[in-house]
Design a protein around this motif. Structure first.
Motif, PDB file in Angstrom:
ATOM      1  N   LEU A 107      -6.341   1.909   6.196  1.00  0.00           N
ATOM      2  CA  LEU A 107      -4.852   2.237   6.255  1.00  0.00           C
ATOM      3  C   LEU A 107      -3.855   3.915   6.925  1.00  0.00           C
ATOM      4  O   LEU A 107      -3.205   3.289   7.259  1.00  0.00           O
ATOM      5  CB  LEU A 107      -4.995   2.499   4.841  1.00  0.00           C
ATOM      6  N   HIS A 108      -4.972   4.649   7.147  1.00  0.00           N
ATOM      7  CA  HIS A 108      -4.099   5.588   7.809  1.00  0.00           C
ATOM      8  C   HIS A 108      -3.392   5.025   9.442  1.00  0.00           C
ATOM      9  O   HIS A 108      -2.074   5.876   9.554  1.00  0.00           O
ATOM     10  CB  HIS A 108      -4.742   6.640   8.048  1.00  0.00           C
ATOM     11  N   ARG A 109      -3.682   4.384  10.038  1.00  0.00           N
ATOM     12  CA  ARG A 109      -3.498   3.798  11.470  1.00  0.00           C
ATOM     13  C   ARG A 109      -2.360   3.198  10.274  1.00  0.00           C
ATOM     14  O   ARG A 109      -1.386   2.644  11.571  1.00  0.00           O
ATOM     15  CB  ARG A 109      -4.775   3.180  11.976  1.00  0.00           C
ATOM     16  N   ASP A 110      -2.442   1.824   9.736  1.00  0.00           N
ATOM     17  CA  ASP A 110      -1.014   1.164   9.314  1.00  0.00           C
ATOM     18  C   ASP A 110      -0.333   1.816   9.159  1.00  0.00           C
ATOM     19  O   ASP A 110       1.446   1.403   9.240  1.00  0.00           O
ATOM     20  CB  ASP A 110      -1.420   0.575   8.313  1.00  0.00           C
ATOM     21  N   VAL A 111      -0.331   3.283   8.279  1.00  0.00           N
ATOM     22  CA  VAL A 111       1.397   3.454   7.994  1.00  0.00           C
ATOM     23  C   VAL A 111       1.848   4.920   8.834  1.00  0.00           C
ATOM     24  O   VAL A 111       2.417   4.717   8.989  1.00  0.00           O
ATOM     25  CB  VAL A 111       0.371   4.462   7.124  1.00  0.00           C
ATOM     26  N   ALA A 157       0.824  -0.907  -0.092  1.00  0.00           N
ATOM     27  CA  ALA A 157       0.019  -0.144   0.047  1.00  0.00           C
ATOM     28  C   ALA A 157       0.842   1.085  -0.140  1.00  0.00           C
ATOM     29  O   ALA A 157       0.505   2.301  -0.656  1.00  0.00           O
ATOM     30  CB  ALA A 157      -0.882   0.290   1.365  1.00  0.00           C
ATOM     31  N   ALA A 158       1.706   1.565   0.841  1.00  0.00           N
ATOM     32  CA  ALA A 158       3.003   2.466   1.122  1.00  0.00           C
ATOM     33  C   ALA A 158       3.709   2.120  -0.230  1.00  0.00           C
ATOM     34  O   ALA A 158       3.136   4.051  -0.693  1.00  0.00           O
ATOM     35  CB  ALA A 158       3.742   2.476   2.139  1.00  0.00           C
ATOM     36  N   HIS A 159       3.956   1.585  -0.920  1.00  0.00           N
ATOM     37  CA  HIS A 159       4.920   2.329  -2.267  1.00  0.00           C
ATOM     38  C   HIS A 159       3.556   2.549  -3.360  1.00  0.00           C
ATOM     39  O   HIS A 159       3.531   3.231  -4.124  1.00  0.00           O
ATOM     40  CB  HIS A 159       5.195   1.127  -2.777  1.00  0.00           C
ATOM     41  N   THR A 168       5.366   4.551  10.185  1.00  0.00           N
ATOM     42  CA  THR A 168       6.120   4.648   9.851  1.00  0.00           C
ATOM     43  C   THR A 168       6.686   6.956  10.074  1.00  0.00           C
ATOM     44  O   THR A 168       7.547   7.246  10.072  1.00  0.00           O
ATOM     45  CB  THR A 168       5.906   5.553   7.748  1.00  0.00           C
ATOM     46  N   ALA A 169       5.136   6.611  11.357  1.00  0.00           N
ATOM     47  CA  ALA A 169       4.868   7.736  12.112  1.00  0.00           C
ATOM     48  C   ALA A 169       4.937   9.163  11.308  1.00  0.00           C
ATOM     49  O   ALA A 169       4.990  10.148  11.412  1.00  0.00           O
ATOM     50  CB  ALA A 169       6.868   7.847  12.373  1.00  0.00           C
ATOM     51  N   VAL A 170       4.263   9.007  10.150  1.00  0.00           N
ATOM     52  CA  VAL A 170       3.777   9.934   9.408  1.00  0.00           C
ATOM     53  C   VAL A 170       2.891   9.385   8.811  1.00  0.00           C
ATOM     54  O   VAL A 170       2.278   7.978   8.394  1.00  0.00           O
ATOM     55  CB  VAL A 170       4.847  10.476   8.403  1.00  0.00           C
TER      56      VAL A 170
END
Length: 255
Positions: free
Chosen positions: A218-222, A193-195, A226-228
């Motif tokens: 998705l927001h919570r996992d990112v 998802a991040a890529h 990543t802390a962003v």
């Protein structure tokens, strides 16, 4: 594997997020390459990173290195240590390899081309990987299923497919791969998802296609990895460079 150098910029200072692989950094430039972990721990030179829980800062001047993304299925044979013993952090490769680490650094520095460097590293890894099988066949199969499904698989289904109980799968997978199966699936799903986010795709579509309940999930996992926020991820160089350095996931990329 991929080759990195900072000759054009003179320095590098980026944040690197968790990735579903054991990462080797074989440094041979005037460096040194320095990794600052969130815990405050710092490592320099040749490094090996286990499955990280959070992003780390990578910096240095006149850095030249070969980076290897190593499957946990073969990591124990190559490293002489199980991924579960790396404690989700970055450690000095010299502590694991001894003279092999110093020898490959010298050889990489003496090599006159990236192709030669890649060949040297590949030969070293192949020699070390011949020592003994790293994991149970069932564990290797489950890891492959997690990767191929991009993390969209149920642990219960995996256990049933290999004929193990959920508890047995959790124990064997955790001790041999270094992560519980569910955490491994989360990491693989996040990486995919991040890529896609870094490639400029819409967050709502990425969330739906990647198996997240909704965009907030998705927001919570990112944020956890990543802390962003997802909006910030799209501009981060550690993801953007992957399409160049790891194109086709073959050996020989340089950045």
């Amino acid at each position: 594997m991929a080759g990195f150098h900072s000759r054009s910029t003179g320095s590098v200072d980026v944040r690197v997020v968790p990735h579903p692989a054991i990462t080797l950094v074989l440094e041979f430039g005037n460096g040194p390459l320095v990794v600052d972990a969130a815990t405050g721990r710092q490592q320099r030179g040749n490094l090996v990173a286990g499955f990280l829980h959070s992003a780390v800062r990578v910096r240095g001047e006149n850095v030249e290195c070969v980076q290897v993304r190593l499957s946990p299925v073969v990591a124990r044979a190559v490293l002489d240590v199980s991924p579960s013993e790396l404690d989700h952090t970055v450690v000095a490769l010299d502590d694991l390899w001894g003279q092999d680490a110093a020898r490959i650094r010298q050889q990489l520095g003496d090599a006159t081309s990236w192709q030669h460097r890649f060949a040297l590293v590949e030969a070293l890894l192949a020699r070390r990987a011949e020592r003994e099988p790293s994991v149970d066949p069932e564990v290797a199969w489950v890891w492959e299923r997690v990767m191929v499904s991009r993390g969209r698989v149920r642990v219960e289904d995996l256990a049933a497919e290999v004929g193990w109980s959920r508890k047995r799968l959790w124990s064997r997978f955790r001790s041999q791969v270094g992560l519980p199966p569910k955490r491994a699936a989360m990491l693989v799903r996040f990486d995919h998802a991040a890529h896609r986010l870094a490639a400029g795709e819409d967050a709502a579509r990425v969330a739906a296609d990647s198996g997240y309940v909704d965009q907030s999930h998705l927001h919570r996992d990112v944020l956890a990895f990543t802390a962003v926020t997802p909006a910030t991820v799209v501009s981060q160089p550690w993801l953007a460079v992957d399409g160049i350095a790891w194109a086709g996931h073959g050996a020989g990329g340089t950045v």
